[in-house]
Motif scaffolding. Structure first.
Motif, mmCIF file in Angstrom:
data_model
loop_
_atom_site.group_PDB
_atom_site.id
_atom_site.type_symbol
_atom_site.label_atom_id
_atom_site.label_comp_id
_atom_site.label_asym_id
_atom_site.label_seq_id
_atom_site.Cartn_x
_atom_site.Cartn_y
_atom_site.Cartn_z
ATOM 1 N N UNK A 1 0.805 -1.209 0.000
ATOM 2 C CA UNK A 1 0.000 0.000 0.000
ATOM 3 C C UNK A 1 0.837 1.257 0.000
ATOM 4 N N UNK A 2 1.881 1.282 0.819
ATOM 5 C CA UNK A 2 2.754 2.456 0.893
ATOM 6 C C UNK A 2 3.328 2.781 -0.480
ATOM 7 N N UNK A 3 3.840 1.770 -1.150
ATOM 8 C CA UNK A 3 4.550 1.999 -2.405
ATOM 9 C C UNK A 3 3.623 2.419 -3.537
ATOM 10 N N UNK A 4 2.547 1.664 -3.758
ATOM 11 C CA UNK A 4 1.751 1.919 -4.954
ATOM 12 C C UNK A 4 0.963 3.220 -4.860
ATOM 13 N N UNK A 5 0.477 3.568 -3.679
ATOM 14 C CA UNK A 5 -0.321 4.790 -3.582
ATOM 15 C C UNK A 5 0.578 6.025 -3.598
ATOM 16 N N UNK A 6 1.747 5.952 -2.980
ATOM 17 C CA UNK A 6 2.690 7.066 -3.088
ATOM 18 C C UNK A 6 3.034 7.329 -4.552
ATOM 19 N N UNK A 7 3.367 6.275 -5.286
ATOM 20 C CA UNK A 7 3.749 6.448 -6.691
ATOM 21 C C UNK A 7 2.557 6.910 -7.519
ATOM 22 N N UNK A 8 1.405 6.276 -7.327
ATOM 23 C CA UNK A 8 0.238 6.606 -8.127
ATOM 24 C C UNK A 8 -0.230 8.042 -7.965
ATOM 25 N N UNK A 9 -0.153 8.573 -6.745
ATOM 26 C CA UNK A 9 -0.649 9.929 -6.487
ATOM 27 C C UNK A 9 0.419 10.987 -6.754
ATOM 28 N N UNK A 10 1.651 10.714 -6.360
ATOM 29 C CA UNK A 10 2.676 11.765 -6.391
ATOM 30 C C UNK A 10 3.576 11.743 -7.619
ATOM 31 N N UNK A 11 3.607 10.650 -8.377
ATOM 32 C CA UNK A 11 4.518 10.632 -9.515
ATOM 33 C C UNK A 11 4.191 11.692 -10.569
ATOM 34 N N UNK B 1 10.908 8.247 -1.532
ATOM 35 C CA UNK B 1 11.353 7.243 -2.500
ATOM 36 C C UNK B 1 12.262 6.215 -1.823
ATOM 37 N N UNK B 2 13.227 6.693 -1.025
ATOM 38 C CA UNK B 2 14.170 5.768 -0.387
ATOM 39 C C UNK B 2 13.513 4.983 0.749
ATOM 40 N N UNK B 3 12.496 5.552 1.369
ATOM 41 C CA UNK B 3 11.710 4.779 2.325
ATOM 42 C C UNK B 3 11.034 3.598 1.628
ATOM 43 N N UNK B 4 10.543 3.826 0.424
ATOM 44 C CA UNK B 4 9.905 2.752 -0.338
ATOM 45 C C UNK B 4 10.892 1.634 -0.654
ATOM 46 N N UNK B 5 12.137 1.999 -0.919
ATOM 47 C CA UNK B 5 13.165 0.987 -1.179
ATOM 48 C C UNK B 5 13.424 0.152 0.071
ATOM 49 N N UNK B 6 13.587 0.821 1.226
ATOM 50 C CA UNK B 6 13.843 0.102 2.478
ATOM 51 C C UNK B 6 12.690 -0.831 2.826
ATOM 52 N N UNK B 7 11.475 -0.394 2.565
ATOM 53 C CA UNK B 7 10.318 -1.227 2.860
ATOM 54 C C UNK B 7 10.262 -2.461 1.956
ATOM 55 N N UNK B 8 10.794 -2.362 0.740
ATOM 56 C CA UNK B 8 10.865 -3.537 -0.117
ATOM 57 C C UNK B 8 11.693 -4.642 0.529
ATOM 58 N N UNK B 9 12.827 -4.267 1.095
ATOM 59 C CA UNK B 9 13.683 -5.246 1.771
ATOM 60 C C UNK B 9 12.931 -5.883 2.940
ATOM 61 N N UNK B 10 12.247 -5.067 3.715
ATOM 62 C CA UNK B 10 11.454 -5.555 4.839
ATOM 63 C C UNK B 10 10.402 -6.555 4.376
ATOM 64 N N UNK B 11 9.706 -6.238 3.278
ATOM 65 C CA UNK B 11 8.629 -7.106 2.785
ATOM 66 C C UNK B 11 9.157 -8.444 2.293
ATOM 67 N N UNK B 12 10.308 -8.440 1.676
ATOM 68 C CA UNK B 12 10.907 -9.703 1.233
ATOM 69 C C UNK B 12 11.140 -10.619 2.434
#
Length: 395
Positions: free
Chosen positions: A218-228, A364-375
């Motif tokens: 949710x964090x990643x897709x909505x941030x990108x979808x709204x703010x990109x 953006x970099x928070x989204x990267x760190x969260x990817x590692x967490x999700x894996x």
């Protein structure tokens, strides 16, 4: 089964297609109303939070009374919310319409409710595939609706565009008839009450891990979808680049979600989820480090599109696989609540940190760190059906 899939896919196409274009309204609404980006972002953040918070209740009602009534109420609320969104002249009113009303409407017209019907009408061995079809429909809605919404805004202005979308949302009402079903009742020794189902799910480690992973999604897709779109505008790229980027995300997500649903019939779903989050992190890092051009934006959008909603079929299929289908809509709603808490933080922090720093880099970099967490948290998920002790027969 065919009727359920067709009507369910059409409803998701409309519901998800409309909301995926909301990022296109950020610039015209804030400029016309004289609001900050945080004002708009906060309303969309509330929308995502309201969607998630109302999801378990919508799912519970759909499990108990059937999806038809829930879809009718959701479609009406969606139309009203879009009209009031166009008429709002204060940040508070905008938050109430674009945020609260539309968020509640989405809880009754999207995946949790639709997947509950699918899970009860599709054979278990085809369930992951069927969920992939419904998720792909939502992606096709994004591909179809984003250019349409962009055209409506440029041709008829942003307010009239919202009025048109309000009329489109009413189409959900006749489509809901195709998902009309009797109230579901479990039979046999393992019939559960709602409190028993909730205690079982929230006490189960794999359910907790799935919820945590969906938070990241949710964090990643909505941030990108709204703010990109605004991020690209800040970098000097024209609005047509943002429109094409969002459309590409929707187009490639059709293939990504269908592929994820199909692969879920053959591969461990936890491995599929871990791979999706890992690839998202790599894609974002490459996007940030490489020179920004229209072509790099399009490539990034295509890659992210393949990974966008591809988490949805395996996540929901695992929930049904572990706990069964009696309370699928309700449990799916709780997992989605976690997704929407992540969405709230992603979209709100995007606006908040931009207003404070003038940049989206931190998020953006928070989204990267969260990817590692999700894996890391998806890999230990156990997918086998939960073992329940037989309940004593009632004399």
């Amino acid at each position: 089964m065919t009727q359920v899939l067709l009507c369910g896919a059409a409803i998701v196409t409309l519901s998800m297609g409309i909301r995926h274009g909301f990022g296109l309204w950020l610039a015209p609404i804030t400029m016309d109303r004289g609001w900050t980006r945080e004002t708009f972002a906060f309303a969309i953040a509330i929308q995502n939070l309201a969607w998630g918070a109302a999801g378990p209740l919508a799912g519970m009602l759909a499990d108990r009374f059937g999806a038809y009534r829930v879809l009718l109420a959701g479609g009406l609320l969606y139309a009203v919310g879009l009209v009031l969104m166009a008429l709002s002249t204060s940040g508070l009113a905008f938050t109430g319409s674009a945020g609260l009303l539309i968020g509640i409407a989405q809880s009754g017209t999207t995946y949790s409710v639709i997947y509950g019907v699918i899970s009860r009408n599709v054979a278990p061995e085809k369930r992951s595939w069927a969920m992939g079809v419904a998720a792909a429909a939502g992606s096709f809605g994004q591909f179809l609706m984003v250019p349409v919404e962009s055209w409506l805004i440029s041709t008829w202005n942003w307010q009239n565009a919202l009025f048109v979308l309000g009329c489109a949302a009413l189409v959900i009402l006749p489509l809901a008839r195709g998902l009309k079903e009797p109230a579901f009742a479990a039979t046999g020794a393992h019939q559960q009450s709602i409190p028993q189902a909730l205690r079982e799910a929230f006490g189960y480690r794999s359910f907790q891990l799935l919820m945590a992973g969906y938070f990241v999604c949710g964090f990643q897709v909505v941030f990108i979808g709204v703010h990109m779109p605004s991020y690209l505008k800040d970098k000097g790229l024209g609005p047509e680049v943002a429109t094409t980027a969002l459309a590409l995300i929707g187009l490639f997500n059709v293939f990504g979600t269908y592929a994820a649903g199909t692969l879920g019939q053959y591969l461990a779903k936890r491995h599929i989820l871990a791979a999706i989050y890992a690839l998202r992190g790599v894609a974002i890092v490459a996007f940030l480090l490489l020179p920004l051009t229209p072509m790099s934006v399009y490539v990034f959008s295509a890659v992210m599109g393949l990974l966008w909603l591809s988490t949805v079929p395996p996540t929901n299929a695992v929930v049904a696989q572990i706990f069964g289908v009696q309370y699928m809509s309700m449990l799916g709603g709780f997992v989605f609540l976690s997704h929407q808490v992540g969405s709230f933080l992603g979209v709100w922090l995007g606006g908040r940190l931009y207003d404070l720093s003038g940049s989206y880099d931190v998020v953006w970099w928070m989204a990267v760190a969260l990817s590692v967490f999700a894996v890391l948290i998806n890999l230990p998920v156990r997918e086998s059906a939960i073992v329940r002790a037989p309940r004593p027969a009632v004399a």
